[in-house]
Design a protein around this motif. Structure first.
Motif, PDB file in Angstrom:
ATOM      1  N   GLY A   1       0.703  -1.111  -0.040  1.00  0.00           N
ATOM      2  CA  GLY A   1      -0.270  -0.040   0.072  1.00  0.00           C
ATOM      3  C   GLY A   1       0.860   1.086  -0.088  1.00  0.00           C
ATOM      4  O   GLY A   1       0.229   2.020   0.308  1.00  0.00           O
ATOM      5  N   HIS A   2       2.043   1.255  -0.227  1.00  0.00           N
ATOM      6  CA  HIS A   2       2.832   2.035  -0.542  1.00  0.00           C
ATOM      7  C   HIS A   2       2.087   3.099  -1.270  1.00  0.00           C
ATOM      8  O   HIS A   2       1.892   3.733  -2.293  1.00  0.00           O
ATOM      9  N   SER A   3       2.339   4.699  -1.494  1.00  0.00           N
ATOM     10  CA  SER A   3       2.014   6.432  -1.685  1.00  0.00           C
ATOM     11  C   SER A   3       2.024   5.725  -3.417  1.00  0.00           C
ATOM     12  O   SER A   3       1.764   5.741  -4.697  1.00  0.00           O
TER      13      SER A   3
ATOM     14  N   GLY B   1       6.078   7.935   7.861  1.00  0.00           N
ATOM     15  CA  GLY B   1       7.075   8.576   6.677  1.00  0.00           C
ATOM     16  C   GLY B   1       7.207   9.825   6.375  1.00  0.00           C
ATOM     17  O   GLY B   1       6.001   9.962   6.106  1.00  0.00           O
ATOM     18  N   GLY B   2       8.289   9.578   5.515  1.00  0.00           N
ATOM     19  CA  GLY B   2       7.792  10.954   4.682  1.00  0.00           C
ATOM     20  C   GLY B   2       9.128  12.249   5.246  1.00  0.00           C
ATOM     21  O   GLY B   2       8.947  13.184   6.203  1.00  0.00           O
ATOM     22  N   SER B   3       9.849  12.197   4.278  1.00  0.00           N
ATOM     23  CA  SER B   3      10.885  12.863   4.833  1.00  0.00           C
ATOM     24  C   SER B   3      11.713  13.334   6.545  1.00  0.00           C
ATOM     25  O   SER B   3      12.002  13.838   6.473  1.00  0.00           O
TER      26      SER B   3
ATOM     27  N   LEU C   1       9.127   4.714   8.665  1.00  0.00           N
ATOM     28  CA  LEU C   1      10.037   4.174   7.779  1.00  0.00           C
ATOM     29  C   LEU C   1       9.955   4.936   6.801  1.00  0.00           C
ATOM     30  O   LEU C   1       9.890   6.547   6.258  1.00  0.00           O
ATOM     31  N   VAL C   2      11.448   5.261   6.155  1.00  0.00           N
ATOM     32  CA  VAL C   2      12.910   5.569   5.917  1.00  0.00           C
ATOM     33  C   VAL C   2      12.852   5.791   4.845  1.00  0.00           C
ATOM     34  O   VAL C   2      13.516   4.273   4.237  1.00  0.00           O
ATOM     35  N   GLY C   3      13.220   6.094   3.407  1.00  0.00           N
ATOM     36  CA  GLY C   3      13.295   6.135   2.065  1.00  0.00           C
ATOM     37  C   GLY C   3      14.525   6.772   2.378  1.00  0.00           C
ATOM     38  O   GLY C   3      14.872   5.874   2.562  1.00  0.00           O
ATOM     39  N   GLY C   4      14.254   8.004   1.723  1.00  0.00           N
ATOM     40  CA  GLY C   4      16.015   8.524   0.856  1.00  0.00           C
ATOM     41  C   GLY C   4      17.321   7.906   1.840  1.00  0.00           C
ATOM     42  O   GLY C   4      18.554   8.041   1.440  1.00  0.00           O
ATOM     43  N   ALA C   5      16.709   8.560   3.773  1.00  0.00           N
ATOM     44  CA  ALA C   5      18.139   8.830   4.008  1.00  0.00           C
ATOM     45  C   ALA C   5      18.027   6.982   4.267  1.00  0.00           C
ATOM     46  O   ALA C   5      19.212   6.973   5.553  1.00  0.00           O
TER      47      ALA C   5
HETATM   48  O1  LIG Z   1       8.078   6.622   1.025  1.00  0.00           O
HETATM   49  C1  LIG Z   1       8.949   6.917   2.199  1.00  0.00           C
HETATM   50  C2  LIG Z   1       9.294   5.699   2.938  1.00  0.00           C
HETATM   51  O2  LIG Z   1       8.567   4.463   2.482  1.00  0.00           O
HETATM   52  C3  LIG Z   1       9.463   7.823   2.314  1.00  0.00           C
HETATM   53  O3  LIG Z   1      10.280   8.358   1.418  1.00  0.00           O
HETATM   54  P1  LIG Z   1      12.029   9.727   2.127  1.00  0.00           P
HETATM   55  O4  LIG Z   1      11.871   9.090   3.298  1.00  0.00           O
HETATM   56  O5  LIG Z   1      12.499   9.249   0.997  1.00  0.00           O
HETATM   57  O6  LIG Z   1      10.585  11.043   2.421  1.00  0.00           O
END
Ligand SMILES: O=C(CO)COP(=O)(O)O
Length: 250
Positions: free
Chosen positions: A94-96, A211-213, A232-236
């Motif tokens: 279900g990730h956006s 999650g989000g930045s 939940l971390v993306g870029g970092a």
């Molecule tokens: O989509 C995310 C984790 O699933 C968040 O992404 P960012 O941390 O890059 O904003």
């Protein structure tokens, strides 16, 4: 009972080679990580097995997606059963980016979540509103709608197999992090919804990640919020600062 702090790294479609994935894992393997945090990393599908083979044993591996069928004529898909067979314990659903770019509806996400849990996986179930929805006051309603689709098919499901990730779409990859007050308010609303729709016990025990930045710079304040149980971390998660985020409560 206190909820365990949980940090997931969603690598998305990064890095672009197995060698780069390996060096990312080597950095994580050397880091000093808080043993009280549950850590899960989600590499791209092609790298899930090689990463699982080299990553330290206190870090678990997730797939970023799966289908709801066990096998058959579904070109390009991965089944929950195959993930279990490969020893992969978690899947993100279900990730956006799946909902928006790949047109996954809340009903499909719910069906996949049910199938994943029934196959023996744990699910990081993502929800969150767009900027337009937040600005028109629909944040709680959107999160509820996304959760309700699953609640409707969740009869007798073991909720300890689910971790919810609240990821406002406007904060993903934008550098615009939710304030700790915004995250806390929405996490509290999610718990209030689950308390009525499922049970107070589930609402109290389910881990809700933000999650989000998320970065090393903003994670500590967010981690102090009573209803924020991790990230939940993306870029970092692709940088050495991921270890600092894992250690946000240390
Ligand atoms: O989509 C995310 C984790 O699933 C968040 O992404 P960012 O941390 O890059 O904003």
């Amino acid at each position: 009972m206190a909820r365990q702090f949980f940090v997931g790294g969603n690598f998305k479609l990064n890095p672009a080679s197995l060698q780069a994935s390996t060096s990312l894992i080597e950095t994580l393997n050397k880091a000093d990580l808080d043993p009280a945090t549950e850590v899960v990393i989600a590499p791209p599908a092609l790298y899930v097995i090689p990463v699982q083979q080299i990553v330290r044993k206190d870090v678990k591996v997730a797939a970023q997606n799966c289908y709801f069928k066990e096998s058959g004529a579904f070109t390009g898909e991965i089944s929950p059963k195959q993930l279990v067979d490969a020893g992969i314990p978690y899947v993100i659903l279900g990730h956006s980016e799946r909902r928006t770019l790949f047109h996954e509806t809340s009903e499909l996400v719910a069906t996949k979540t049910r199938a994943a849990i029934d196959a023996g996986l744990k699910v990081i179930f993502c929800i969150g509103e767009t900027l337009e929805q937040r600005e028109s006051g629909q944040t709680a309603a959107v999160c509820e709608e996304q959760l309700k689709a699953f609640v409707d098919v969740a009869k007798e499901v073991d909720w300890s197999k689910i971790v919810i990730a609240y990821e406002p779409v406007w904060a993903i990859g934008t550098g615009k992090v939710a304030t700790s007050a915004q995250a806390q308010e929405t996490h509290k609303d999610i718990r209030a919804y689950l308390s009525t729709a499922v049970s107070p016990a589930v609402a109290n025990s389910v881990q809700i990640l933000y999650g989000g930045s998320v970065t090393a710079g903003n994670c500590k304040e967010l981690a102090q919020q009573p209803d924020v149980d991790g990230f939940l971390v993306g870029g970092a998660s692709l940088k050495p600062e991921f270890a600092d985020i894992i250690n946000a409560r240390k």
